[in-house]
Design a protein around this motif. Structure first.
Motif, PDB file in Angstrom:
ATOM      1  N   LYS A   1      92.590  -7.400  58.557  1.00  0.00           N
ATOM      2  CA  LYS A   1      92.058  -6.172  59.154  1.00  0.00           C
ATOM      3  C   LYS A   1      91.576  -5.196  58.097  1.00  0.00           C
ATOM      4  O   LYS A   1      90.567  -4.521  58.266  1.00  0.00           O
ATOM      5  N   ARG A   2      92.346  -5.116  56.998  1.00  0.00           N
ATOM      6  CA  ARG A   2      91.966  -4.199  55.918  1.00  0.00           C
ATOM      7  C   ARG A   2      90.628  -4.599  55.312  1.00  0.00           C
ATOM      8  O   ARG A   2      89.809  -3.757  54.963  1.00  0.00           O
TER       9      ARG A   2
ATOM     10  N   ASN B   1      87.638  -3.949  57.647  1.00  0.00           N
ATOM     11  CA  ASN B   1      87.228  -2.547  57.671  1.00  0.00           C
ATOM     12  C   ASN B   1      86.015  -2.269  56.784  1.00  0.00           C
ATOM     13  O   ASN B   1      85.235  -1.368  57.069  1.00  0.00           O
ATOM     14  N   PHE B   2      85.884  -3.030  55.697  1.00  0.00           N
ATOM     15  CA  PHE B   2      84.720  -2.849  54.824  1.00  0.00           C
ATOM     16  C   PHE B   2      83.434  -3.076  55.622  1.00  0.00           C
ATOM     17  O   PHE B   2      82.465  -2.337  55.482  1.00  0.00           O
TER      18      PHE B   2
ATOM     19  N   PHE C   1      82.171  -6.356  46.468  1.00  0.00           N
ATOM     20  CA  PHE C   1      81.234  -6.032  47.549  1.00  0.00           C
ATOM     21  C   PHE C   1      79.873  -5.603  47.001  1.00  0.00           C
ATOM     22  O   PHE C   1      78.843  -5.918  47.591  1.00  0.00           O
TER      23      PHE C   1
ATOM     24  N   LYS D   1      83.047  -2.843  58.833  1.00  0.00           N
ATOM     25  CA  LYS D   1      82.855  -1.847  59.885  1.00  0.00           C
ATOM     26  C   LYS D   1      82.306  -0.547  59.297  1.00  0.00           C
ATOM     27  O   LYS D   1      81.570   0.178  59.946  1.00  0.00           O
ATOM     28  N   ALA D   2      82.709  -0.240  58.060  1.00  0.00           N
ATOM     29  CA  ALA D   2      82.321   1.042  57.468  1.00  0.00           C
ATOM     30  C   ALA D   2      80.972   0.976  56.762  1.00  0.00           C
ATOM     31  O   ALA D   2      80.208   1.928  56.816  1.00  0.00           O
ATOM     32  N   GLU D   3      80.675  -0.126  56.112  1.00  0.00           N
ATOM     33  CA  GLU D   3      79.477  -0.208  55.278  1.00  0.00           C
ATOM     34  C   GLU D   3      78.242  -0.509  56.149  1.00  0.00           C
ATOM     35  O   GLU D   3      78.194  -1.540  56.806  1.00  0.00           O
ATOM     36  N   PRO D   4      77.256   0.378  56.133  1.00  0.00           N
ATOM     37  CA  PRO D   4      76.073   0.156  56.983  1.00  0.00           C
ATOM     38  C   PRO D   4      75.312  -1.133  56.657  1.00  0.00           C
ATOM     39  O   PRO D   4      74.641  -1.669  57.532  1.00  0.00           O
ATOM     40  N   ASP D   5      75.429  -1.608  55.419  1.00  0.00           N
ATOM     41  CA  ASP D   5      74.726  -2.838  55.058  1.00  0.00           C
ATOM     42  C   ASP D   5      75.525  -4.097  55.385  1.00  0.00           C
ATOM     43  O   ASP D   5      75.120  -5.203  55.025  1.00  0.00           O
TER      44      ASP D   5
END
Lengths: 311, 543
Positions: free
Chosen positions: A105-106, A109-110, A81, A112-116
């Motif tokens: 889904k796992r 989640n990256f 990432f 959904k969590a990472e603002p960029d």
């Protein structure tokens, strides 16, 4: 760490071994329509890129003549990432080709969590020919189920080689697991990049209404809508969630009733994402939406109605 | 003629059944030249008598068969674990027993940081601080301006302060699994799993994989081993690019580097045939103190993280089954390709379904092509039942059992993850002995602390943190446990002809102990004092 001025849309491509993920990735890279696609491959098989597309190989990264790139994740998600987010030139789309046993889904989640990053949906490919056989292996049946239930867009591949009965059976089984995601039948892993990634729409460039563009894709219809009125974001979200699975993808930019500025929305299956656009409001701004749906489903009729009811 | 040094000791435990206890050991050219009485040894000719260990116990250098180089580098960050620990440089870190202790430890660490440095701590274990979870308010009390991240001992969770949360825009409920919410509906600072932790790690520059690769980490790792009597250790997964191999060769070659290091190639970072090619390429780069050429394959996740692949009836608490890292069908192909090329595999399998898949892959490979020259190892192998041990015996496969889990996670396994039936038989050393499966036991440091005598204590006593005996039957004797952390481990690393016992012709690698593990009593095994080690005849006192 590079700071992006807008988040990178990330699409997770999931599907069991042999479903046709690699063929689809190559198809998308070949028909990238000017978008710089960065592919992260979360599998340790061959890097899936057709030899004739490859321009250069530099360590873990393969670059393509059309500006796309491909990188193996090698089990190190942190590194993968970071590589994608710091890559120059910055990609327009991030495509994660998940491994055959990955639970999408796992990975999603990256985003959904990472603002960029922003999640542009989970697309799951199903093999019309050997879905039943794979599903009967108890060691992996739960994995296949998870891939299907998490999907925002389902692709039943190898439809040209499946009998009518096979097709109907697979679709019925898939629908038992996921009743809401749009389901598209494809052959040879061929799908328009606009459906996979969504219609191209940028805050500086209003959606182009280009019916000719999709004309070779006989199964699909396009729809677009423009309004001067501001829109209630929560009503929009609820309305989009209630649309039937014949709406494959929908994107738009709009002005909200409750907050200033310009906002974007995109919908794929049950996934609806509304976020701000990092530019100032321009008095000339209107709200614009564009969608792609299955043909012969009265797409324009019910979308027009749904959007006019927002007022 | 080379010089001979004779070490005397109160007692030398050789692990050589023909001569289990002696008073002297002679070393020449780094190897064991003779053992026995001084009189017997003197007949070989001139020698220098070294009586440094006259009141010590010498045993074969201990072998840690499954750990990670990061066990060295992680000490770059402040330790906030519950157990007392000693860092590689000998500094004592008393365990933190209350949230007030955590606060004090972090406050102290903060004073040593530059104005722009984030505060990172590790080893925190909420299992032991039951009154309530650590949250962002606790860390805000340490600093409201500096980002703080407390990495939990299992490396799958972290707790961060408000400054760190806002760096990643975690200001409201974002509907993301893994961003825990407090009573007010906003993120409380606890982040679970990589997806939720990544934005913070990226912004604070916490790169755990890189941490293991640095020169400082590899050097510190040697010290970690030395402190617990280890002379051979296996770093269980590494991408091993050329530059890292060069550096490892360089570091390990130094006379003051106190261990023989094995480093295993990550078998899932490239296609199977590339893994084979790379492993074969790495093997000849081995030296006396650096061993390469074996491959690690990770099949499933962890039991405590509910990501192990377990068979029916699955999780005790009803959680869904875990994850595969490789499709069982692909595992069959990979295992056959590596096996045919004569490459040793260490296969990570926690759950019994993963163990079954690995054994099936090995059965296919060995049925086609037996290769009795290679010993493959199931790593962790925690949930194997007796039928699976019988199958391991039939196939000639070894096991490295995660005995430290019994203490650290045993209660959780009994009550939550897999339930009593399977918890009582987990990490089944006695079953391995019953079916004559070669085995060792391990720490997986830094997941649990490296200390083979503690691991041996776990295998012998099978006590959980709360004091429950986790399966009387699978307890083993002190003698069997000592065998497991020496010769047993050597066998799983295919080095039992070189290390693991004090026998003529083997490397003179010793653990030097203050107490006698054979007589200190099973319950005290973990308290045996350690002076340091001897590697190839050179003394390495703990500093």
């Amino acid at each position: 760490m590079n700071q992006r001025d807008k988040p990178l849309p990330m699409t997770v491509l999931s599907g069991f071994l042999g479903a046709g993920k690699t063929t689809l990735v190559n198809h998308l890279l070949r028909h990238s329509a000017g978008q710089k696609i960065m592919v992260l491959v979360n599998d340790f098989g061959e890097l899936p890129i057709d030899q004739d597309l490859i321009e250069a190989e530099n360590g873990d990264v393969i670059t393509l003549a059309n500006g796309c790139a491909c990188c193996s994740m090698g089990g190190d998600l942190y590194k993968a990432f970071s590589t994608a987010l710091d890559f120059t030139p910055p990609p327009d789309q991030l495509l994660i080709e998940a491994s055959g046993v990955a639970e999408p889904k796992r990975i999603a989640n990256f985003a959904k969590a990472e603002p960029d990053l922003t999640l542009n949906g989970i697309v799951t490919v199903i093999d019309a020919l050997n879905f039943e056989e794979m599903q009967s292996d108890p060691r992996v049946s739960d994995v296949i189920k998870a891939q299907i239930s998490a999907a925002h867009l389902l692709l039943v591949n190898k439809i040209d080689r499946a009998s009518e009965r096979q097709r109907a059976e697979v679709e019925a089984k898939v629908r038992e697991i996921n009743a809401t995601a749009p389901l598209v039948a494809i052959a040879n892993g061929a799908l328009a990049s606009e459906i996979f990634f969504g219609p191209k729409i940028t805050p500086d460039e209003l959606p182009m209404i280009d019916a000719a563009h999709l004309s070779h894709e006989m199964q699909f219809d396009r729809w677009s809508y423009r309004t001067e009125e501001k829109i209630d974001a929560e009503m929009l979200r609820n309305m989009l969630r209630s649309l039937p699975p014949s709406v494959l993808r929908l994107k738009g930019i709009f002005c909200r009733t409750d907050k200033p500025g310009v906002w974007t929305v995109h919908k794929v299956g049950s996934h609806v994402d509304i976020g701000p656009v990092s530019r100032a409001f321009n008095p000339a701004d209107t709200s614009e939406f564009v969608a792609i749906g299955m043909q012969n489903t009265n797409l324009s009729q019910f979308l027009d109605k749904a959007f006019s009811n927002l007022k | 003629m080379s010089a001979t040094t004779v070490f005397s000791a109160k007692k030398i435990i050789t692990m050589n059944p023909a001569r289990p206890h002696v008073s002297h050991v002679a070393v020449r050219d780094g190897k064991v030249f003779a053992t026995g009485t001084l009189e017997e040894i003197a007949r070989w000719g001139d020698y220098t008598l070294d009586e440094t260990f006259a009141d010590k116990i010498i045993m074969p250098g201990l072998i840690e068969g499954h750990c990670h180089l990061m066990a060295g580098g992680i000490w770059k960050y402040s330790y906030v674990g519950y157990q007392d620990r000693v860092d590689p440089d000998g500094k004592s870190w008393p365990g933190v027993k209350t949230l007030e202790n955590v606060h004090a430890r972090l406050k102290e660490a903060e004073t040593k940081l530059g104005p722009d440095e984030p505060l990172v701590a590790w080893g925190f274990d909420p299992i032991f601080l039951m009154d309530r979870r650590l949250d962002r308010n606790d860390l805000d009390a340490v600093s409201k301006s500096r980002p703080i991240a407390v990495v939990h001992s299992n490396f799958h969770l972290m707790t961060v302060n408000s400054t760190a949360l806002s760096l990643a825009n975690y200001v409201a409920d974002m509907g993301v699994d893994g961003i825990a919410l407090g009573a007010d509906g906003t993120p409380n600072g606890e982040l679970q799993e990589m997806a939720a932790m990544f934005p913070i790690m990226r912004r604070l520059g916490i790169n755990l994989r890189e941490l293991g690769r640095t020169r400082a980490s590899i050097v510190a790792f040697g010290k970690v081993c030395n402190r617990v009597g280890v002379t051979t250790a296996a770093d269980l997964i590494n991408d091993l690019p050329d530059e890292d191999v060069d550096e490892m060769q360089d570091i390990t070659a130094a006379a003051d580097y106190p261990i023989r290091l094995l480093s295993l190639l990550n078998g899932l970072a490239q296609p199977a045939d590339e893994t084979r090619t790379r492993a074969l390429e790495l093997k000849p780069k081995s030296t006396d103190k650096l061993r390469l050429g074996s491959v690690k394959i990770v099949t499933d996740g962890s039991i405590q993280g509910f990501t192990a692949r377990i068979r029916w009836p699955h999780h005790y608490n009803g959680a869904p089954n875990g994850i595969w890292n490789i499709v069982p069908e692909q595992l069959n192909t990979l295992v056959s390709i590596l096996h045919d090329a004569g490459i040793q595999m260490h296969i990570h399998t926690n759950g019994d379904e993963a163990i079954e898949a690995a054994l099936e892959a090995l059965e296919i490979a060995k049925t086609k092509n037996n290769r009795p020259d290679i010993l493959h190892v199931l790593q962790h192998c925690q949930m194997a039942d007796r039928a699976q041990f019988r199958k391991m015996k039939k196939l000639g496969v070894a096991a490295n059992l995660f005995s430290n889990h019994i203490f650290y996670f045993g209660d959780k396994h009994y009550e939550l993850t897999i339930g009593p039936d399977r918890a009582l038989r987990m990490d089944a050393c006695q079953s391995a002995i019953d079916y004559d499966v070669p085995f060792t036991i391990h720490s997986d440091a830094p997941v649990t602390p490296m200390a083979p005598l503690f691991t041996a204590w776990c295998a012998v006593n099978r006590l959980t943190e709360s004091g429950r005996v986790l399966g009387e039957y699978e307890k083993i004797s002190v003698a069997e446990a000592l065998q497991a952390i020496t010769l047993g481990a050597a066998a799983t690393l295919q080095m039992d002809h070189e290390v693991g016992s004090i026998e003529v012709g083997k490397w003179a690698d010793f653990a030097i102990l203050d107490d006698d593990p054979e007589t200190i009593g099973a319950e005290n095994l973990k308290n045996v004092g350690i002076w340091g080690t001897v590697l190839a005849g050179d003394k390495h006192e703990i500093r």
